[in-house]
Design an enzyme around this catalytic site. Structure first.
Site, mmCIF file in Angstrom:
data_model
loop_
_atom_site.group_PDB
_atom_site.id
_atom_site.type_symbol
_atom_site.label_atom_id
_atom_site.label_comp_id
_atom_site.label_asym_id
_atom_site.label_seq_id
_atom_site.Cartn_x
_atom_site.Cartn_y
_atom_site.Cartn_z
ATOM 1 N N ALA A 129 -15.001 -3.557 -2.121
ATOM 2 C CA ALA A 129 -14.162 -4.810 -1.402
ATOM 3 C C ALA A 129 -13.130 -4.703 -0.902
ATOM 4 O O ALA A 129 -11.932 -4.586 -1.613
ATOM 5 C CB ALA A 129 -14.264 -6.091 -2.611
ATOM 6 N N GLY A 130 -13.241 -4.447 0.514
ATOM 7 C CA GLY A 130 -11.739 -4.184 1.463
ATOM 8 C C GLY A 130 -11.459 -5.257 2.296
ATOM 9 O O GLY A 130 -10.983 -6.373 1.455
ATOM 10 N N ILE A 156 -4.071 0.588 -4.289
ATOM 11 C CA ILE A 156 -2.748 -0.218 -4.428
ATOM 12 C C ILE A 156 -1.494 0.438 -4.511
ATOM 13 O O ILE A 156 -1.030 1.368 -5.334
ATOM 14 C CB ILE A 156 -2.964 -0.727 -6.023
ATOM 15 C CG1 ILE A 156 -4.412 -1.382 -6.074
ATOM 16 C CG2 ILE A 156 -1.875 -1.700 -6.226
ATOM 17 C CD1 ILE A 156 -4.746 -2.474 -4.924
ATOM 18 N N GLU A 364 -3.338 -4.466 4.721
ATOM 19 C CA GLU A 364 -3.019 -5.875 4.949
ATOM 20 C C GLU A 364 -3.936 -6.634 6.051
ATOM 21 O O GLU A 364 -3.606 -7.230 6.690
ATOM 22 C CB GLU A 364 -1.520 -6.064 4.961
ATOM 23 C CG GLU A 364 -0.790 -5.731 3.917
ATOM 24 C CD GLU A 364 0.457 -6.506 3.802
ATOM 25 O OE1 GLU A 364 0.321 -7.555 4.003
ATOM 26 O OE2 GLU A 364 1.424 -6.083 2.897
ATOM 27 N N THR A 366 -7.286 -4.879 8.461
ATOM 28 C CA THR A 366 -7.398 -3.993 9.658
ATOM 29 C C THR A 366 -7.054 -4.687 11.029
ATOM 30 O O THR A 366 -7.330 -6.068 10.899
ATOM 31 C CB THR A 366 -8.779 -3.306 9.738
ATOM 32 O OG1 THR A 366 -9.669 -4.304 9.765
ATOM 33 C CG2 THR A 366 -8.914 -2.570 8.426
HETATM 34 C C1 LIG Z 1 -2.103 3.353 2.028
HETATM 35 C C2 LIG Z 1 -3.070 2.484 1.619
HETATM 36 C C3 LIG Z 1 -2.263 1.327 1.110
HETATM 37 C C4 LIG Z 1 -2.906 0.066 0.645
HETATM 38 N N1 LIG Z 1 -2.007 -0.599 -0.214
HETATM 39 C C5 LIG Z 1 -2.967 -1.845 -0.814
HETATM 40 C C6 LIG Z 1 -2.227 -2.604 -1.760
HETATM 41 O O1 LIG Z 1 -0.942 -2.614 -2.031
HETATM 42 N N2 LIG Z 1 -2.982 -3.660 -2.171
HETATM 43 C C7 LIG Z 1 -4.205 -4.038 -2.043
HETATM 44 O O2 LIG Z 1 -5.109 -4.834 -2.348
HETATM 45 N N3 LIG Z 1 -4.889 -3.421 -0.897
HETATM 46 C C8 LIG Z 1 -4.228 -2.194 -0.236
HETATM 47 N N4 LIG Z 1 -4.886 -1.324 0.613
HETATM 48 C C9 LIG Z 1 -6.164 -1.554 0.904
HETATM 49 C C10 LIG Z 1 -6.384 -2.364 2.594
HETATM 50 O O3 LIG Z 1 -5.709 -3.486 2.700
HETATM 51 C C11 LIG Z 1 -7.894 -1.894 2.787
HETATM 52 O O4 LIG Z 1 -8.023 -0.370 2.883
HETATM 53 C C12 LIG Z 1 -8.199 -2.552 4.164
HETATM 54 O O5 LIG Z 1 -7.990 -4.131 3.971
HETATM 55 C C13 LIG Z 1 -9.363 -2.292 4.557
HETATM 56 O O6 LIG Z 1 -10.491 -2.223 3.554
HETATM 57 P P1 LIG Z 1 -11.455 -0.849 3.529
HETATM 58 O O7 LIG Z 1 -10.627 0.010 3.521
HETATM 59 O O8 LIG Z 1 -12.070 -1.254 2.581
HETATM 60 O O9 LIG Z 1 -12.333 -1.086 4.976
HETATM 61 P P2 LIG Z 1 -13.664 -1.846 5.279
HETATM 62 O O10 LIG Z 1 -13.505 -3.197 5.030
HETATM 63 O O11 LIG Z 1 -14.895 -0.949 4.646
HETATM 64 O O12 LIG Z 1 -13.644 -1.538 6.808
HETATM 65 C C14 LIG Z 1 -14.226 -0.561 7.247
HETATM 66 C C15 LIG Z 1 -14.273 -0.705 9.016
HETATM 67 O O13 LIG Z 1 -15.051 -1.937 9.145
HETATM 68 C C16 LIG Z 1 -14.238 -2.848 10.011
HETATM 69 N N5 LIG Z 1 -14.530 -4.185 9.468
HETATM 70 C C17 LIG Z 1 -14.674 -4.500 8.358
HETATM 71 N N6 LIG Z 1 -15.260 -5.981 8.517
HETATM 72 C C18 LIG Z 1 -15.176 -6.408 9.879
HETATM 73 C C19 LIG Z 1 -15.636 -7.541 10.553
HETATM 74 N N7 LIG Z 1 -15.969 -8.789 10.009
HETATM 75 N N8 LIG Z 1 -15.789 -7.420 11.765
HETATM 76 C C20 LIG Z 1 -15.447 -6.274 12.387
HETATM 77 N N9 LIG Z 1 -14.942 -4.910 11.825
HETATM 78 C C21 LIG Z 1 -14.905 -5.111 10.413
HETATM 79 C C22 LIG Z 1 -12.781 -2.424 9.586
HETATM 80 O O14 LIG Z 1 -11.960 -2.998 10.532
HETATM 81 C C23 LIG Z 1 -12.849 -0.880 9.571
HETATM 82 O O15 LIG Z 1 -12.789 -0.484 10.762
HETATM 83 C C24 LIG Z 1 -4.254 -0.250 0.903
HETATM 84 C C25 LIG Z 1 -4.970 0.715 1.922
HETATM 85 C C26 LIG Z 1 -4.412 1.880 1.932
HETATM 86 C C27 LIG Z 1 -5.126 2.841 3.028
#
Ligand SMILES: Cc1cc2nc3c(=O)[nH]c(=O)nc-3n(C[C@H](O)[C@H](O)[C@H](O)COP(=O)(O)OP(=O)(O)OC[C@H]3O[C@@H](n4cnc5c(N)ncnc54)[C@H](O)[C@@H]3O)c2cc1C
Length: 388
Positions: A129-130, A156, A364, A366
């Protein structure tokens, strides 16, 4: 709505710039290479009262406005993006408490965050769940006056170094994430909590990005923020405000790369001339400068909307993060180009800045998610129904 920086803002910028140039920039390459959390710089920021800028004075904070908080992040990120995450995540983790916590919870938690004695992290993302936050699976099942947390979080920031976490978990799994998720403050010395894995990353390498596991972690009801089921709402309200810090971080990274490119091009000679005298290079520098300034001004315009509690603040903060993140990526890549082969090696800071810039397009929300938010608000304003 006015948002011009004031004399106080200029003074803050000068103070932070001097501190960052003298104490933070010289550590940046080492922090990147060793991928170690800079505890010394966390102490420095705490001593200078720079970790309490988003907190009220009654809790020991300095209650700066959001433009000032953006300037702080920008100037630290200009020297080192990893270190800028210390104030950024202190605010991100604390926002759920500031937005939804009771006075008793604020009195209990905020003073030691404002002083920098404790760090806090924001634990929302899970492995599956991203972007789709509502599909979270972690559970918090009530047992008397406690909740029992089971599950895991991924990615995190500061999760392994924080004393407190704001954690989002399903209290009503049958209802699902949007209405069945709640927010909690969890102390990381609670039995059953662990941070078993730290990610190896492209950039912001000194900032630990942790996997967190919760195995029957007991959290008192007194640590629930808001009501049962408020978690999704609290998480979205937090991100609507906190992603502005990422815009400021992106502006700072871009400015750092631009400054390094100008300094190098003024010194380097080819064909008997300084590289900075080639018109082709001047045009690149002009684009880098004007684009960075555009991102900065949009960030301040959004900051003013946050302070005014504008009803369309997600439109502004998402626009700022979207524009600033893309500009940071472009400007840092162009800075590498200005330095030629020297831009590609670790002796110069711009390759690190280019690696650091990438994260501003990812976390925060993408850039695709920022576009969804901006488009949704745009269509609402225009009175056009959308399925998003
Ligand atoms: C270094 C780092 C620090 C982080 N720190 C924190 C933190 O402190 N706390 C926390 O809770 N999280 C944190 N995160 C998580 C971060 O917020 C998520 O990685 C980010 O929100 C994307 O989620 P995902 O990586 O699962 O990508 P996914 O959601 O799997 O996305 C994969 C691709 O699909 C695209 N996509 C997804 N949905 C859609 C849509 N509806 N329409 C078009 N495109 C879409 C995305 O833009 C991306 O290109 C961190 C991540 C990293 C890498």
């Amino acid at each position: 709505m006015t948002y011009l920086p004031t004399a106080d803002h200029d003074e803050l910028r000068a103070m932070v710039r001097e501190l960052a140039d003298e104490r933070i920039a010289p550590r940046a390459a080492e922090i990147d290479e060793r991928a170690e959390f800079p505890w010394d710089l966390k102490e420095l920021l705490a001593q200078q009262d720079l970790l309490g800028t988003c907190f009220e004075e009654r809790h020991g904070g300095t209650a700066l406005d959001t433009i000032a908080q953006s300037i702080l992040v920008e100037e630290i990120a200009r020297a080192d993006a990893t270190t800028s995450l210390i104030p950024i995540v202190q605010k991100l983790g604390a926002l759920p408490i500031l937005l939804a916590g009771s006075d008793e919870q604020k009195d209990r938690f905020i003073p030691r965050l404002a002083s920098g004695e404790w760090l806090i992290a924001f634990a929302l993302t899970e492995a599956a769940a991203g972007s789709d936050v509502a599909s979270n699976r972690m559970r918090a099942i009530r047992n008397g006056n406690h909740y029992v947390l089971n599950g895991s979080k991924r990615f995190i920031t500061h999760g392994s170094v924080a004393k407190l976490l704001t954690v989002f978990a399903l209290t009503d799994p049958d209802t699902g994430g949007r209405k069945g998720m709640s927010a909690f403050v969890v102390e990381t010395d609670t039995p059953g909590f662990a941070a078993p894995r730290i990610e190896h990353k492209m950039g912001i390498r000194g900032s630990p990005t942790a996997e967190l596991t919760f195995d029957d972690v007991q959290v008192p009801e007194a640590n629930r923020l808001g009501a049962d089921g408020d978690g999704f709402k609290i998480a979205m309200a937090t991100l609507d405000r906190s992603r502005l810090s990422i815009a400021a971080q992106a502006v700072g990274i871009a400015q750092g790369a631009l400054d390094a490119a100008v300094a190098y091009a003024a010194d380097r000679k080819q064909f008997g001339e300084r590289v900075v005298d080639f018109q082709g290079i001047q045009w690149m520098l002009a684009d880098m400068a004007s684009q960075t300034e555009a991102a900065r001004q949009l960030t301040y315009a959004a900051a003013a909307r946050v302070d005014a509690l504008a009803s369309d603040l997600p439109y502004w903060t998402s626009s700022a993060k979207l524009v600033a993140g893309d500009i940071a990526m472009k400007v840092t890549s162009d800075a590498v180009q200005v330095l030629g082969g020297y831009g590609y090696i670790t002796e110069y800071p711009v390759e690190r800045m280019m690696r650091d810039a990438k994260i501003t397009q990812l976390y925060e929300g993408t850039q695709q998610i920022q576009r969804l938010i901006v488009a949704r608000q745009l269509l609402q304003r225009a009175g056009v129904a959308s399925r998003g």
